[in-house]
Design an enzyme around this catalytic site. Structure first.
Site, mmCIF file in Angstrom:
data_model
loop_
_atom_site.group_PDB
_atom_site.id
_atom_site.type_symbol
_atom_site.label_atom_id
_atom_site.label_comp_id
_atom_site.label_asym_id
_atom_site.label_seq_id
_atom_site.Cartn_x
_atom_site.Cartn_y
_atom_site.Cartn_z
ATOM 1 N N GLY A 21 54.827 19.165 26.849
ATOM 2 C CA GLY A 21 56.198 18.971 26.387
ATOM 3 C C GLY A 21 57.203 19.161 27.501
ATOM 4 N N SER A 50 57.616 23.798 33.658
ATOM 5 C CA SER A 50 58.325 23.909 34.945
ATOM 6 C C SER A 50 59.619 23.105 34.908
ATOM 7 C CB SER A 50 57.450 23.375 36.088
ATOM 8 O OG SER A 50 56.359 24.220 36.286
ATOM 9 N N GLU A 122 69.097 17.800 50.183
ATOM 10 C CA GLU A 122 68.033 18.809 50.224
ATOM 11 C C GLU A 122 67.188 18.582 51.466
ATOM 12 O OE1 GLU A 122 65.726 19.215 46.653
ATOM 13 O OE2 GLU A 122 67.268 20.382 45.658
ATOM 14 N N HIS A 241 56.571 27.559 47.741
ATOM 15 C CA HIS A 241 58.021 27.601 47.929
ATOM 16 C C HIS A 241 58.332 28.804 48.804
ATOM 17 C CE1 HIS A 241 62.288 27.584 47.316
ATOM 18 N NE2 HIS A 241 62.173 26.423 46.686
ATOM 19 N N ARG A 287 59.102 22.312 53.971
ATOM 20 C CA ARG A 287 58.764 23.520 53.206
ATOM 21 C C ARG A 287 57.578 24.301 53.747
ATOM 22 N NH1 ARG A 287 59.510 22.221 46.832
ATOM 23 N NH2 ARG A 287 61.724 22.618 46.907
ATOM 24 N N HIS A 346 53.989 26.852 44.116
ATOM 25 C CA HIS A 346 55.143 26.205 43.487
ATOM 26 C C HIS A 346 54.819 24.834 42.914
ATOM 27 C CE1 HIS A 346 59.341 25.503 42.799
ATOM 28 N NE2 HIS A 346 59.383 24.442 43.595
ATOM 29 N N ARG A 381 55.072 17.570 49.423
ATOM 30 C CA ARG A 381 56.034 16.864 48.562
ATOM 31 C C ARG A 381 57.440 16.962 49.126
ATOM 32 N NH1 ARG A 381 59.165 19.222 43.620
ATOM 33 N NH2 ARG A 381 58.884 21.033 44.932
#
Ligand SMILES: Cc1cc2nc3c(=O)[nH]c(=O)nc-3n(C[C@H](O)[C@H](O)[C@H](O)COP(=O)(O)OP(=O)(O)OC[C@H]3O[C@@H](n4cnc5c(N)ncnc54)[C@H](O)[C@@H]3O)c2cc1C
Length: 538
Positions: A21, A50, A122, A241, A287, A346, A381
């Site tokens: 969901g 998440s 970002e 992260h 990252r 993460h 990512r």
């Protein structure tokens, strides 16, 4: 062996069952409307996903001067040689259309004074291209709008508080699901038939001791697909992260990357800005590099902190209300004090291998969102590409299912019902600590081999199907990490610190192959009779 128990009281709609969901599951259900579908969610909608916690937003080249080509190029660059370029181009190319779908479902993305979508910057994006909501509230706003729209759509039946812990197969095709009630892991399972199953169960962060993910992100969706024989792609690539807030909470609250985009800096306990020496982009480096920098400071005992006192100061609460609240509730005022941080599991780049339409290697099984591996992220990512991937592939799956002639429904399915018990907390802790310590930010051969043996033993010995599923996913991650004898993207091997051009390819694996690798290390106890029965079911 027993036959299909009564499932009618759950009120299943139609022949398509979506598990999850979060954004991927709800978006797919809406795109399939008015076709009747059932959505199964372990947690009530809006919780345990998440998606609800996303702070940055969704990457889409909708800003002036930006382009889908540039977005795709940034995605490919960050993925460290493993991004499927065709996938990256299609992802970036379909982003604007999916943002407009979300607007039509009521997501109130921020706009500028002229009424255009406001876009933020970002890390590793060459342009301002993150659409967001009230600063860092994107996830909450997206899930609220979609939940409301789903609840108002008569063709969608939502079943909350049940989790899928097995797939039922018939003639090599997926024919249904085994469900258990949350909180009653050892209770009688429910079996529901389906002609198409879409797994949208999210990530695997909770397999790690330190994570930003909700408890539902235990890798169960990935495990049940792998147990049914689905191919799994790139499982070794897990993104950490760099700035989880360390205030003793599990999961750890997140200090969004956008804070560094706004000028917040990373310092150690001695007040030194350690990322300046590590990378030309310092705090805005990719990252994985920032995560290793933070990890090194924490491991050295100096500690690591995110300092926004100068960049934001008194404006902190207004711009980053979620982070502000997490800090204040732990007694830290981020307007005047540095925030203690550490890297945390993460995001999972790997997952169920799917094609351009989200189809897995098993007939009748599709996968969307973080549980899938499309090839969009490669070894790392790009920030805010995951929500984008969830909507792009959820829409494609809906289209694909609409155009597919599904196998006939089986009215009665023979099912196995493995006895199961609640998770043993000591075994769960062992698994999560082993993932964090041996399959984490920095890995090496000995640690990974030990982890593989630990997970193989847990998988074979546990009497809990949930823990067995967790161990299955952990085993897939650890065996692939052991096999990749190089460092690339988020996968860093202390014993192979350089990239090896000969390994610049994606990997796919099966659970049978992972178990063979474990056996070769002396950790591959043959699955117990109980687990063999599960495999037959799955
Ligand atoms: C703190 C945080 C911040 C993030 N910020 C961003 C961001 O700004 N931008 C971005 O692009 N990405 C971000 N991400 C990543 C992104 O949020 C996720 O990758 C994305 O939301 C995944 O969506 P999903 O629908 O695949 O899974 P989820 O949203 O995690 O939903 C999974 C659903 O499956 C259910 N479920 C799980 N297992 C089962 C089971 N066995 N049976 C039944 N139901 C099950 C869960 O209850 C949940 O409903 C962030 C992640 C975190 C943790």
């Amino acid at each position: 062996m027993s036959s299909t128990p009564e499932f009618a009281h759950l009120g299943v709609h139609g022949d398509v069952v979506i598990v999850g969901g979060g954004l991927a599951g709800l978006f797919c259900a809406l795109k399939l409307a008015p076709r009747p579908v059932t959505v199964i969610s372990a947690a009530p909608l809006g919780e345990g996903a998440s998606t609800a916690w996303a702070q940055g937003g969704i990457a889409a080249a909708v800003g002036e001067g930006d382009s889908a080509e540039s977005h795709a190029a940034d995605t490919i660059a960050v993925g460290a040689g493993l991004v499927d370029e065709a996938v990256a181009h299609r992802l970036a190319g379909e982003a604007a259309a999916r943002i407009h779908d979300l607007l039509s479902y009521g997501v109130p993305f921020d706009r500028d004074l002229e009424g255009r979508l406001a876009v933020a910057r970002e890390a590793a994006h060459s342009a301002r291209r993150i659409v967001h909501v009230r600063g860092d509230m994107a996830g909450q706003a997206i899930i609220s709008a979609l939940t409301e729209t789903v609840r108002a759509t008569p063709s969608i039946k939502v079943i909350e508080g049940w989790f899928a812990d097995g797939l039922m197969m018939h003639d090599d095709a997926v024919a249904g699901l085994r469900l258990r009630k949350v909180g009653q892991a050892a209770g009688t399972p429910m079996h529901i038939p389906a002609r198409a199953v879409v797994l949208a169960t999210g990530g695997i962060g909770h397999l790690y001791a330190v994570t930003t993910n909700p408890i539902e992100a235990r890798g169960v969706g990935l495990a049940i697909a792998a147990r049914a024989g689905a191919r799994v792609a790139d499982p070794e690539f897990v993104q950490f992260h760099p700035t989880a807030i360390m205030v003793g909470r599990d999961p750890a609250p997140l200090a969004t990357e956008a804070l560094r985009g706004e000028g917040a800096i990373l310092i150690n306990g001695q007040g030194e800005r350690f990322m300046l020496a590590a990378h030309p982009l310092a705090e805005l480096a990719p990252r994985d590099i920032v995560a290793r920098g933070v990890f090194a400071e924490v491991a050295s005992g100096r500690g690591a902190y995110l300092d926004a006192t100068k960049a934001l100061g008194a404006h902190f609460a207004e711009h980053f209300p979620t982070v502000y609240e997490s800090c204040i509730s732990a007694g830290i005022d981020p307007a005047t004090q540095p925030i203690p941080i550490a890297p945390a599991a993460h995001y999972h780049m790997g997952g169920i291998a799917v094609d351009m339409n989200g189809r897995s290697s098993l007939r009748g099984l599709w996968a969307a969102g973080e549980v899938s591996c499309t090839g969009a992220h490669g070894a790392n990512r790009l920030a805010s590409n995951s929500l984008l991937e969830a909507v792009v592939y959820a829409a494609r799956i809906a289209e694909d299912i609409a155009g597919t002639e599904l196998s006939a429904t089986k009215s009665r399915l023979e099912t196995h019902e493995p006895a199961t018990t609640p998770i043993d907390p000591a075994q769960e802790l062992l698994l999560r600590q082993t993932m964090a310590g041996k399959v984490g930010v920095i890995r090496d051969r000995d640690g990974l081999a030990e982890a593989v043996r630990t997970f193989a033993a847990l998988e074979a010995e546990t009497t809990s199907t949930t823990l067995a599923n967790m161990a299955t996913t952990a085993l897939l991650v650890a065996t692939a990490a052991l096999a990749r004898t190089e460092s690339r993207g988020a996968h860093y091997r202390a014993d192979y610190p350089a990239e090896n051009p000969a390994q610049a390819t994606r990997t796919t694996t099966s659970l049978a192959e992972a178990r063979e690798r474990a056996a070769a290390l002396g950790g591959g106890a043959a699955p117990s009779p109980r687990l063999s029965a599960q495999s037959a079911l799955a």
